[in-house]
Design an enzyme around this catalytic site. Sequence first.
Site, mmCIF file in Angstrom:
data_model
loop_
_atom_site.group_PDB
_atom_site.id
_atom_site.type_symbol
_atom_site.label_atom_id
_atom_site.label_comp_id
_atom_site.label_asym_id
_atom_site.label_seq_id
_atom_site.Cartn_x
_atom_site.Cartn_y
_atom_site.Cartn_z
ATOM 1 N N ARG A 103 2.797 -6.547 -7.071
ATOM 2 C CA ARG A 103 4.221 -6.240 -7.172
ATOM 3 C C ARG A 103 5.049 -7.473 -6.824
ATOM 4 O O ARG A 103 4.770 -8.162 -5.856
ATOM 5 C CB ARG A 103 4.614 -5.128 -6.191
ATOM 6 C CG ARG A 103 4.029 -3.806 -6.497
ATOM 7 C CD ARG A 103 4.756 -2.646 -5.842
ATOM 8 N NE ARG A 103 5.312 -2.861 -4.521
ATOM 9 C CZ ARG A 103 6.075 -1.975 -3.902
ATOM 10 N NH1 ARG A 103 6.369 -0.817 -4.496
ATOM 11 N NH2 ARG A 103 6.558 -2.204 -2.708
ATOM 12 N N THR A 107 11.602 -7.289 -7.168
ATOM 13 C CA THR A 107 11.850 -6.194 -8.127
ATOM 14 C C THR A 107 10.914 -5.007 -7.941
ATOM 15 O O THR A 107 11.162 -3.935 -8.487
ATOM 16 C CB THR A 107 11.659 -6.704 -9.570
ATOM 17 O OG1 THR A 107 10.265 -7.086 -9.718
ATOM 18 C CG2 THR A 107 12.550 -7.897 -9.869
ATOM 19 N N ASP A 199 2.517 -2.737 4.541
ATOM 20 C CA ASP A 199 1.823 -3.354 3.412
ATOM 21 C C ASP A 199 0.316 -3.178 3.606
ATOM 22 O O ASP A 199 -0.290 -3.822 4.468
ATOM 23 C CB ASP A 199 2.181 -4.847 3.331
ATOM 24 C CG ASP A 199 1.647 -5.473 2.053
ATOM 25 O OD1 ASP A 199 0.418 -5.358 1.800
ATOM 26 O OD2 ASP A 199 2.433 -6.063 1.296
ATOM 27 N N ASP A 202 -2.019 -6.360 3.196
ATOM 28 C CA ASP A 202 -1.904 -7.311 4.305
ATOM 29 C C ASP A 202 -2.590 -6.778 5.552
ATOM 30 O O ASP A 202 -3.254 -7.530 6.275
ATOM 31 C CB ASP A 202 -0.425 -7.599 4.606
ATOM 32 C CG ASP A 202 0.187 -8.539 3.581
ATOM 33 O OD1 ASP A 202 -0.567 -9.105 2.757
ATOM 34 O OD2 ASP A 202 1.421 -8.705 3.604
HETATM 35 C C1 PRP Z 1 0.424 -2.464 -3.383
HETATM 36 C C2 PRP Z 1 -0.549 -1.296 -3.402
HETATM 37 C C3 PRP Z 1 -0.399 -0.761 -4.775
HETATM 38 C C4 PRP Z 1 1.048 -1.047 -5.099
HETATM 39 C C5 PRP Z 1 1.829 0.226 -4.996
HETATM 40 O O1 PRP Z 1 -0.162 -3.568 -3.969
HETATM 41 O O2 PRP Z 1 -1.856 -1.659 -3.089
HETATM 42 O O3 PRP Z 1 -1.251 -1.376 -5.725
HETATM 43 O O4 PRP Z 1 1.525 -1.976 -4.113
HETATM 44 O O5 PRP Z 1 3.117 0.049 -5.393
HETATM 45 P P1 PRP Z 1 3.736 0.707 -6.707
HETATM 46 O O6 PRP Z 1 3.266 2.125 -6.743
HETATM 47 O O7 PRP Z 1 5.225 0.587 -6.485
HETATM 48 O O8 PRP Z 1 3.277 -0.092 -7.887
HETATM 49 P P2 PRP Z 1 0.531 -5.020 -3.981
HETATM 50 O O9 PRP Z 1 1.289 -5.221 -5.244
HETATM 51 O O10 PRP Z 1 1.291 -5.225 -2.709
HETATM 52 O O11 PRP Z 1 -0.714 -5.992 -4.063
HETATM 53 P P3 PRP Z 1 -1.996 -6.130 -3.127
HETATM 54 O O12 PRP Z 1 -2.875 -4.942 -3.391
HETATM 55 O O13 PRP Z 1 -2.586 -7.393 -3.620
HETATM 56 O O14 PRP Z 1 -1.554 -6.192 -1.692
HETATM 57 N N1 URA Z 2 2.552 -1.157 -1.253
HETATM 58 C C1 URA Z 2 2.194 -1.081 0.050
HETATM 59 O O1 URA Z 2 1.206 -1.697 0.485
HETATM 60 N N2 URA Z 2 2.940 -0.310 0.859
HETATM 61 C C2 URA Z 2 4.019 0.375 0.433
HETATM 62 O O2 URA Z 2 4.666 1.081 1.229
HETATM 63 C C3 URA Z 2 4.370 0.274 -0.933
HETATM 64 C C4 URA Z 2 3.609 -0.501 -1.755
#
Ligand code: PRP
Ligand code: URA
Length: 207
Positions: A103, A107, A199, A202
Amino acid sequence: MHNVQLIDHPLAKHSLTILRDKQTDTETFRRHTAIVSQIIIMEAGRNFKIKKRHIETPVAGAQGFEIYRSMVFVPVLRAGISMLVPARDFLPWTPVGFIGLERDEETAVAHEYYKKFPDHIETKLVLVLDPMLATGGSVSDTIFRLKEKGAKRIYIACIVAAPEGIKRINQEHPDVKIYTSAIDDHLNEKKYIVPGLGDFGDRYFGT
Ligand code: PRP
Ligand code: URA
């Protein structure tokens, strides 16, 4: 909201509370992610097909069962990896497809950076693994890609879902069932789930 199953199990609630707690360290976070994931996958697995298998115990012949090898796991990178290990512990022979989505911090729209799915997914039950269903954008994009490749039966396993994400999946993919251990209140202005757990990637990877 429809096609969503909330897994209301005391052990899941206990582990999820530890995940939500901002004091929880990485090691403990990983351990309880595995526990919650296995409970969710057990519930999703109620519909997995089994066939009879005759075996010999040390004492006598017995009628047993085995699961058909007809699943594919698709973790959404990176956080979905956390649910792959517990899923693989149940069904170690299951093929795995990957999609990398991240993400944008401003945005909240996910962009794809990697994709590799196994062949013949049109005949399989695809279990999409992503702990957080926030706006639903990442998982919905994953499902569109899977459907382009022919997938017909798709489940989502997530740890925390926002109503906004569930509604989006319901609208864009009314045929897809969601299994989750929590349906939270709402998304904040940064599209984080409230109360959520922050997150996930993280916290799980210690970044
Ligand atoms: C997080 C999570 C989902 C997404 C959810 O990933 O693991 O994949 O956000 O958000 P959404 O429903 O609004 O799309 P992120 O993009 O932070 O990447 P990561 O898994 O690499 O931490
Ligand atoms: N991704 C995350 O890891 N946490 C949230 O709350 C939303 C998206």
